[in-house]
Write an enzyme that holds these catalytic residues in place. Structure first.
Site, short mmCIF file in Angstrom:
data_model
loop_
_atom_site.label_atom_id
_atom_site.label_comp_id
_atom_site.label_asym_id
_atom_site.label_seq_id
_atom_site.Cartn_x
_atom_site.Cartn_y
_atom_site.Cartn_z
N SER A 116 7.08 -14.89 -2.80
CA SER A 116 6.87 -16.02 -3.71
C SER A 116 5.78 -16.90 -3.15
O SER A 116 5.54 -16.92 -1.93
CB SER A 116 8.16 -16.84 -3.83
N TYR B 13 15.26 -21.35 -0.94
CA TYR B 13 14.32 -20.34 -1.45
C TYR B 13 13.10 -20.25 -0.54
O TYR B 13 12.65 -19.15 -0.20
CB TYR B 13 13.91 -20.72 -2.88
N LYS C 6 11.90 -16.95 1.55
CA LYS C 6 10.62 -16.31 1.25
C LYS C 6 9.62 -16.43 2.39
O LYS C 6 8.81 -15.52 2.62
CB LYS C 6 10.05 -16.86 -0.06
#
Length: 255
Positions: free
Chosen positions: A147, A160, A164
């Site tokens: 991402s 997140y 990532k």
């Protein structure tokens, strides 16, 4: 003059590809792309109906596809399932999740859910696939769906981002360990892509406006924006690329 060089092929005929989280959204689109490039694609996920429908659609379009019903959070069960099929030349480590919330509100359950699927499961799927590649003497390509949040921070994205950024580091270290075997490891790092998982976020008009302000090309990403990138990294056209990230973010991280 010498003969002109020939562009390496983007075709994947004769190769076997595994896509995790392949039932919908990015995973399904990239499975379709790999199939359209000639690979035999195995769609893997927990939802039997979704991956069977996806495999049937790829077959109906003239491609080769089958399914593998697994929960990648179950490391031992996933390893057993993967050991029961032929080794793969290509892995798209795509299964993932998100629980956006302010840092101070994140629970242990939230942490375990996001880091468990996005990083722990991805690690052990890649490890199992790479071992089989090495044992079979395959010079394969492992692609992790990262991402833009693996390159920058974001509000309400502590879990997140952690997962990532971790995936980026994992991929670089894997690239070094696997290079002697001719196995490449890279990431694709998209901006916000409109999928069934992300669509509810965009119902918040203020959130959507903030996202579009940062995506300099002025639109949300689509799954089609990632399909060619994945085929490229899987193919001989990317034969010298390993340990790097292709950022598909419309300019988000450029400033």
């Amino acid at each position: 003059m010498d003969a002109l060089p020939t562009t390496p092929s983007f075709r994947l005929d004769g190769r076997r590809a595994l896509v995790t989280g392949a039932g919908r959204g990015i995973g399904l689109a990239c499975a379709a792309a790999l199939g359209q490039a000639g690979a035999h694609v195995t769609l893997a996920a927990r939802s039997r109906s979704e991956i069977e429908a996806g495999a049937q659609a790829i077959q109906a379009a003239g491609g080769q596809a089958d399914t593998l019903l697994i929960d990648v959070n179950d490391v031992a069960g996933t390893a057993a399932a993967l050991d029961g099929v032929a080794p793969f030349d290509i892995l798209l480590n795509n299964a993932g999740t998100n629980r956006p919330k302010p840092f101070i509100e994140v629970s242990e359950d939230d942490y375990d859910a996001v880091l468990g699927l996005n990083l722990r499961a991805a690690f052990f799927v890649a490890q199992c696939v790479a071992r089989r590649m090495i044992n079979a003497g395959l010079r394969g390509s492992i692609i992790h769906m990262g991402s833009q949040m693996g390159h920058v921070g974001g509000p309400r994205r502590s879990l997140y981002c952690a997962s990532k950024w971790g995936l980026e580091g994992l991929s670089k270290a894997m690239a070094l360990d696997l290079a002697p075997n001719g196995i490449r490891s890279n990431t694709v790092a998209p901006t916000f892509i409109e999928t069934p998982m992300t669509r509810p976020f965009f119902e918040d008009k203020a959130f959507l406006a903030g996202v579009l302000e940062k995506i300099k090309l002025g639109r949300l990403g689509t799954v089609e924006d990632l399909m060619g990138v994945v085929v490229f990294l899987a193919s001989d056209a990317a034969a010298l690329m390993t340990g790097t990230s292709l950022v598909v973010d419309g300019g988000w991280t450029a400033e």
